[in-house]
Design a protein around this motif. Structure first.
Motif, PDB file in Angstrom:
ATOM      1  N   TYR A  70       1.098  -1.207  -0.181  1.00  0.00           N
ATOM      2  CA  TYR A  70      -0.059  -0.106  -0.054  1.00  0.00           C
ATOM      3  C   TYR A  70       0.794   1.242  -0.042  1.00  0.00           C
ATOM      4  CZ  TYR A  70       1.039  -0.293   4.844  1.00  0.00           C
ATOM      5  OH  TYR A  70       1.473  -0.447   6.280  1.00  0.00           O
ATOM      6  N   ALA A  92       3.032  -0.806  -5.766  1.00  0.00           N
ATOM      7  CA  ALA A  92       2.020  -0.655  -5.165  1.00  0.00           C
ATOM      8  C   ALA A  92       0.826   0.228  -6.084  1.00  0.00           C
ATOM      9  CB  ALA A  92       2.233  -0.195  -3.880  1.00  0.00           C
ATOM     10  N   THR A  96      -3.728   0.225  -6.472  1.00  0.00           N
ATOM     11  CA  THR A  96      -4.026   0.835  -5.481  1.00  0.00           C
ATOM     12  C   THR A  96      -5.059   2.235  -6.159  1.00  0.00           C
ATOM     13  OG1 THR A  96      -3.909   1.985  -3.383  1.00  0.00           O
ATOM     14  CG2 THR A  96      -2.285   2.462  -4.980  1.00  0.00           C
ATOM     15  N   THR A 157     -11.172  -0.166  -1.196  1.00  0.00           N
ATOM     16  CA  THR A 157      -9.986  -0.631  -0.427  1.00  0.00           C
ATOM     17  C   THR A 157     -10.208  -0.233   0.898  1.00  0.00           C
ATOM     18  OG1 THR A 157      -8.558   0.161  -2.218  1.00  0.00           O
ATOM     19  CG2 THR A 157      -7.406   0.027  -0.239  1.00  0.00           C
ATOM     20  N   PRO A 159      -8.300  -0.105   4.764  1.00  0.00           N
ATOM     21  CA  PRO A 159      -7.238  -0.101   5.543  1.00  0.00           C
ATOM     22  C   PRO A 159      -7.333  -1.067   6.889  1.00  0.00           C
ATOM     23  CG  PRO A 159      -8.322   1.945   5.980  1.00  0.00           C
ATOM     24  CD  PRO A 159      -8.966   1.287   4.769  1.00  0.00           C
ATOM     25  N   VAL A 170      -3.921  -3.277   3.857  1.00  0.00           N
ATOM     26  CA  VAL A 170      -5.088  -3.009   3.078  1.00  0.00           C
ATOM     27  C   VAL A 170      -5.993  -4.458   2.537  1.00  0.00           C
ATOM     28  CG1 VAL A 170      -4.188  -0.730   2.743  1.00  0.00           C
ATOM     29  CG2 VAL A 170      -3.941  -2.519   0.965  1.00  0.00           C
ATOM     30  N   THR A 172      -8.147  -5.304  -0.514  1.00  0.00           N
ATOM     31  CA  THR A 172      -8.773  -4.409  -1.742  1.00  0.00           C
ATOM     32  C   THR A 172      -9.934  -5.497  -2.163  1.00  0.00           C
ATOM     33  OG1 THR A 172      -7.200  -6.030  -3.025  1.00  0.00           O
ATOM     34  CG2 THR A 172      -6.478  -3.812  -2.481  1.00  0.00           C
TER      35      THR A 172
END
Length: 183
Positions: A70, A92, A96, A157, A159, A170, A172
């Motif tokens: 992340y 990443a 993301t 996403t 956290p 994270v 996803t």
């Protein structure tokens, strides 16, 4: 996992190193402990450490579902500084849509959609772009509750934080889809 079982530890380690940490942990979890330990010993020390940390979490928890790939920037920087800080994170950035804001102790302070970051004035404070609602999951949160959060808040996403609200990973949407396909 069955294909990697048939390879030498060295070759299996090379293949595992090319996977994302969460995928690597999933594959190694399917193998016997002795075999997965032998493969981990052949891997780059930093990559092996990341995968080992993920293997410590229960598979049906937020920690077991997360990846450690992340992107973070320090709370308090400008948009221009944040964009400059993203250089070198191409591994990443491919997967993301969110950049996470953390303080000096890695505590989660906010999230900024990646697109919003690139469209903003470079002199603007990065926290002025953060989303209105910050939803996170404790590392031990059960899989069903994680899935419910994705559904309730329409997330891409999520956290994952430890007991001190430090960002540690994270989850996803593709991780959620994979779980739902298995069920």
């Amino acid at each position: 996992a069955s294909i990697l079982e048939s390879l030498s530890e060295e070759k299996a380690a090379e293949i595992i190193e090319e996977m994302s940490p969460d995928e690597a942990a999933d594959v190694l979890a399917e193998m016997g402990e002795e075999r997965s330990d032998a493969i981990l010993e052949e891997m780059d020390a930093d990559e092996a450490h990341e995968v080992e940390e993920l293997l410590e979490h229960r598979e049906d928890s937020a920690g077991g579902m997360m990846t450690t790939e992340y992107v973070t920037v320090r709370h308090g920087v400008t948009v221009g500084e944040a964009i400059a800080g993203l250089q070198g994170h191409d591994y990443a950035l491919e997967s993301t849509n969110m950049v996470f804001l953390v303080d000096s102790e890695e505590q989660l302070k906010g999230a900024v959609p990646l697109a919003r970051l690139f469209l903003a004035d470079p002199a603007a404070p990065v926290e002025s772009l953060q989303t209105d609602r910050l939803v996170s999951a404790p590392v031990k949160e059960q899989q069903e509750r994680v899935i419910a959060k994705f559904d309730k808040y329409n997330l891409v996403t999520l956290p994952v934080v430890d007991h001190a609200n430090r960002l540690i990973g994270v989850i996803t949407a593709d991780d959620i889809i994979a779980v739902l396909r298995q069920g």
